[in-house]
Motif scaffolding. Structure first.
Motif, mmCIF file in Angstrom:
data_model
loop_
_atom_site.group_PDB
_atom_site.id
_atom_site.type_symbol
_atom_site.label_atom_id
_atom_site.label_comp_id
_atom_site.label_asym_id
_atom_site.label_seq_id
_atom_site.Cartn_x
_atom_site.Cartn_y
_atom_site.Cartn_z
ATOM 1 N N ASP B 126 -9.036 -6.505 3.182
ATOM 2 C CA ASP B 126 -10.438 -6.307 3.534
ATOM 3 C C ASP B 126 -11.019 -5.181 2.671
ATOM 4 O O ASP B 126 -10.381 -4.134 2.529
ATOM 5 C CB ASP B 126 -10.566 -5.825 4.980
ATOM 6 N N GLU B 127 -12.217 -5.367 2.210
ATOM 7 C CA GLU B 127 -12.904 -4.306 1.447
ATOM 8 C C GLU B 127 -12.925 -2.982 2.225
ATOM 9 O O GLU B 127 -12.678 -1.913 1.670
ATOM 10 C CB GLU B 127 -14.356 -4.712 1.159
ATOM 11 N N ARG B 128 -13.260 -3.086 3.505
ATOM 12 C CA ARG B 128 -13.384 -1.868 4.313
ATOM 13 C C ARG B 128 -12.054 -1.154 4.484
ATOM 14 O O ARG B 128 -12.011 0.075 4.583
ATOM 15 C CB ARG B 128 -13.945 -2.205 5.700
ATOM 16 N N VAL B 129 -10.992 -1.933 4.563
ATOM 17 C CA VAL B 129 -9.665 -1.331 4.698
ATOM 18 C C VAL B 129 -9.291 -0.623 3.397
ATOM 19 O O VAL B 129 -8.814 0.518 3.401
ATOM 20 C CB VAL B 129 -8.610 -2.409 5.052
ATOM 21 N N ALA B 130 -9.502 -1.312 2.284
ATOM 22 C CA ALA B 130 -9.160 -0.729 0.980
ATOM 23 C C ALA B 130 -9.904 0.588 0.785
ATOM 24 O O ALA B 130 -9.345 1.566 0.279
ATOM 25 C CB ALA B 130 -9.499 -1.713 -0.136
#
Lengths: 136, 136, 136, 136, 136, 136
Positions: B126-130
């Motif tokens: 996920d973008e947000r996780v990265a």
């Protein structure tokens, strides 16, 4: 790209939604990561995995940050990029500093090295070490 | 059985003895394990490995017990019996309770499981996780 | 990106073409995947690998679908993305349903977990289990 | 030797006994292996692991024998001797012949080989393969 | 993307610059790879790792090319793409031909296969082999 | 203990004997190790594996000693004791000195360490490195 369709909250069955709701409530977040959305393609695995993770990662004799660090150590050893990134994010949220991450990675690297020194030389266990490792 | 002869203190060169002395002084023990006695067959590796382990395992932002737990997590993942036993002994000495060992093993098991769920479904990050995983 | 040039059919030597022809005939497809095009940079490895794969994956006491599932189980454990995707494609072609994939991934995850519980507790084999495991 | 004491039925708490009883009833056996006796040192892990294994290994779209074969494939890849022996015993009980074991090991060996050919050449996934691997 | 900021030479502390200078001088290059720029986020790990790599990879009874090949063999087995690519580049610079790379990958594949045949059949070591493996 | 019966020469089928004869002639030895005696329980795997090993380990652009060293590097990384011992024996026969073994183990340890430093920091590949790694 993932081999299954991600199940979004809006499209989820009541059983999947109940798990999503519990994940968000437990973690105090308002969204669901790809990991859970992929598992949701198999509701039984989603539910079982979440309940196991919830139990295993709950505060116990080890605190939640230590548990996240251990999760990273395993994921780095196995080379699971998704897991490294998601648990690094989790560990940062739980208070991991840059210095702690650096020390964690250094220990993981060293352990992976000495594990192979032991294999390479085929070193047998010392009686005294084996005894000290056992539960009294 | 080990592929090299273990070097006992009595038979060791001055260079090897100096490392043995430092190991015993640092760890406050009066004997040397098979690991170091096997490495001593190659004095350069002995010295380098000890100095690295000493630096990496020293108290820092992570305490020595947490570092031992991380060492166990890697060794369990790799299946290195010698390393599991010696670092379990080390962790017990540093204060690890039976309950902590049980929780550690549970986390390591769970991480090894979910690492493969991620692989099996080929889940992308996920973008947000990265973003949350990255150093600010 | 691959470390070698992929050998296309049009550019292939007669020896490589013969392998490509056999792959396409055996698998009833009209194209060659990157795996074989990369191996073709070393014709001996291409030929040996194809003949081995052909023999090992042929129907025997285990059917081709079961063999594909086993291939996926190993590839998921090792984290080989290419192999996971190509053998998942192969397994789908051989009849694997979404439900079967989900169960496969669940078993692989569980096995990776319990393998580490065994390591972590250093559990020795039961005499009765060892005996039951052996060929009569 | 195991790092914890094995919990025998006679010495077990009611909670542990309930799990042991369910294991024996489900598997139609009258004894408990070392694996469960070691896990019983941590009742929460024992219960959670048994319930997960019971769910995951139950007949579904994959039959129990296929699931045992997959368990062996993972355990062989990870080099977990206890797990290889116990699941080989389980697979024999579920009907695995010597010929099936031989084919299983051959597939596992081949998959471990080709996983590394892919890594070594750094082969990227074909668009068509990725598409064929995905859930429709 | 990397979890830490890369430290460029222009932004580096004197301690980090000294390591960078030694890397460039030793390897006869005029730039620094991402590996070292990432490690530089933790100066102690940077310095220790470089000094260890420098010592371990220096010509000895094994020549530098052989050492690079061994590094690739490990990295391919572990599936570390960065490491495979950087040590393949290093090996090419040290004289590795395409044919040597192909043979290396073939040996690594075969070893990974036979390692699992041994595991799968649980083959015990021959006395004569164990004796021949030991240092005289 | 092995899961299958070892096939002794005296009890072997003509097909198995032919492989045994070729192994002994090729390796200039007068006995067969447990590895081949176990594989002989499945004649097809025995024959295929021997022919593959024979081809892969034959002198080529890499000499036989280098190939044995690579085999050890993989086996140490995977923790296959049988394979470590048998290929260490093979390497000694091919001329490996104690010093070479020590350097080999040091490189394998270091590679396993840096593989995890790369994973831990999630370091991406440099364009220049990727280019230098590729076949011209």
């Amino acid at each position: 790209m993932a081999l299954v369709k991600f199940i979004e909250y809006a499209d989820a069955s009541p059983e999947v939604r109940a798990v999503y709701d519990d994940i968000m409530a437990t973690r105090k977040v308002d969204w669901i990561t790809n990991f859970w959305k992929a598992l949701a393609s198999d509701a039984a695995t989603l539910k079982r995995t979440w309940e196991s993770v919830k139990q295993v990662m709950a505060p116990g004799e080890l605190d939640p940050l230590t548990k996240e660090l251990l999760y990273i150590a395993v994921s780095v050893t196995n080379g699971c990029d998704y897991c490294i990134q998601s648990h690094t994010a989790g560990a940062r949220k739980a208070g991991m500093s840059d210095g702690m991450l650096a020390e964690l990675i250094a220990v993981v690297g060293m352990a992976n090295e000495t594990n192979r020194l032991v294999n390479g030389y085929q070193i047998e266990i010392d009686e005294r070490v084996a005894k000290a490792a056992k539960q009294r």
